[in-house]
Design an enzyme around this catalytic site. Structure first.
Site, PDB file in Angstrom:
ATOM      1  N   SER A 118       0.816  -1.219   0.000  1.00 21.84           N
ATOM      2  CA  SER A 118       0.000   0.000   0.000  1.00 21.84           C
ATOM      3  C   SER A 118       0.846   1.266   0.000  1.00 21.84           C
ATOM      4  CB  SER A 118      -0.947  -0.010   1.204  1.00 21.84           C
ATOM      5  OG  SER A 118      -1.894  -1.051   1.052  1.00 21.84           O
ATOM      6  N   PHE A 119       2.043   1.188   0.552  1.00 22.51           N
ATOM      7  CA  PHE A 119       2.937   2.353   0.559  1.00 22.51           C
ATOM      8  C   PHE A 119       3.294   2.783  -0.864  1.00 22.51           C
ATOM      9  CE2 PHE A 119       7.024   4.529   0.965  1.00 22.51           C
ATOM     10  CZ  PHE A 119       6.760   5.402   2.013  1.00 22.51           C
ATOM     11  N   GLU A 120       3.338   1.834  -1.780  1.00 21.34           N
ATOM     12  CA  GLU A 120       3.722   2.113  -3.163  1.00 21.34           C
ATOM     13  C   GLU A 120       2.556   2.568  -4.043  1.00 21.34           C
ATOM     14  OE1 GLU A 120       6.674  -0.035  -1.070  1.00 21.34           O
ATOM     15  OE2 GLU A 120       4.669  -0.819  -1.514  1.00 21.34           O
TER      16      GLU A 120
ATOM     17  N   VAL B 288      -4.492  -3.104   1.432  1.00 27.20           N
ATOM     18  CA  VAL B 288      -4.940  -3.432   2.786  1.00 27.20           C
ATOM     19  C   VAL B 288      -3.748  -3.332   3.725  1.00 27.20           C
ATOM     20  CG1 VAL B 288      -4.672  -5.939   2.453  1.00 27.20           C
ATOM     21  CG2 VAL B 288      -6.165  -5.093   4.255  1.00 27.20           C
ATOM     22  N   VAL B 289      -3.991  -2.674   4.852  1.00 28.35           N
ATOM     23  CA  VAL B 289      -2.976  -2.558   5.895  1.00 28.35           C
ATOM     24  C   VAL B 289      -3.640  -3.019   7.185  1.00 28.35           C
ATOM     25  CG1 VAL B 289      -1.294  -1.064   7.036  1.00 28.35           C
ATOM     26  CG2 VAL B 289      -2.063  -0.511   4.707  1.00 28.35           C
TER      27      VAL B 289
ATOM     28  N   THR C 127       3.455  -2.655  15.987  1.00 27.65           N
ATOM     29  CA  THR C 127       4.390  -1.529  15.887  1.00 27.65           C
ATOM     30  C   THR C 127       3.693  -0.337  15.226  1.00 27.65           C
ATOM     31  OG1 THR C 127       5.199  -2.068  13.673  1.00 27.65           O
ATOM     32  CG2 THR C 127       6.272  -3.196  15.539  1.00 27.65           C
TER      33      THR C 127
ATOM     34  N   HIS D 246       4.310   0.909  12.493  1.00 25.34           N
ATOM     35  CA  HIS D 246       4.370   0.759  11.035  1.00 25.34           C
ATOM     36  C   HIS D 246       2.999   0.961  10.400  1.00 25.34           C
ATOM     37  CE1 HIS D 246       4.542  -1.693   7.263  1.00 25.34           C
ATOM     38  NE2 HIS D 246       5.664  -0.999   7.133  1.00 25.34           N
TER      39      HIS D 246
END
Length: 158
Positions: free
Chosen positions: A56-58, A79-80, A85, A87
């Site tokens: 998802s970061f990309e 989806v995250v 943590t 993150h």
């Protein structure tokens, strides 16, 4: 979970260039999101280009390239799932802000189909799979097409 209040969108996107950018993490959930988006786009008479990115970061960078390369709309799917943590917070914030920036800076609508959940079951409940309560992939695709059509109307009359 709230699906209440969602609009019913029936859109005809014939002729629109739509790019679906989709993360690869959480395969089962992503398969559902992609299938939902594909169903919605087919119903809207759109044949999308699908681009897969690692996570998802990309999504924002792929969405930006798609928007700047002539797409009329982009559908971002990911989806995250919260872990132990920070993150989760960083990725969710980066994906959300990045995709918002793409839409605002390019004028190309981005359907936001990024699930941010506390656990896998919440993601499955929203993935559009058999037994899911919601189909966020379809909703994101419908929203992207409907917004592209609305913007087309603005550009013609302004």
């Amino acid at each position: 979970m709230s699906g209440a209040g969602a609009p019913t969108l029936e859109v005809d996107g014939t002729g629109l260039r739509v790019v679906v950018v989709a993360a690869q993490w959480h395969t089962r959930v992503m398969d559902g999101l992609l299938a939902g988006a594909a169903r919605a786009l087919e119903a809207a008479h759109v044949e999308p280009t699908v681009v897969r990115v690692p996570g998802s970061f990309e999504l924002p960078v792929a969405a930006a390239v798609a928007a700047r390369s002539g797409a009329d709309a982009v559908v971002a799917l990911g989806v995250v799932i919260r872990g132990g943590t920070p993150h989760f917070d960083y990725v969710c914030q980066a994906a959300t802000a990045g995709l918002t920036d793409v839409a605002v800076s390019t004028g190309v609508p981005v359907g936001f189909g990024v699930l941010t959940t506390d656990d896998e079951q919440q993601a499955l409940d929203r993935a559009g799979l058999p037994g899911s309560a919601e189909d966020k992939g379809a909703e994101a695709a419908e929203a992207a097409v409907a917004t592209a059509l609305a913007l087309r109307g603005l550009r013609v009359t302004v």
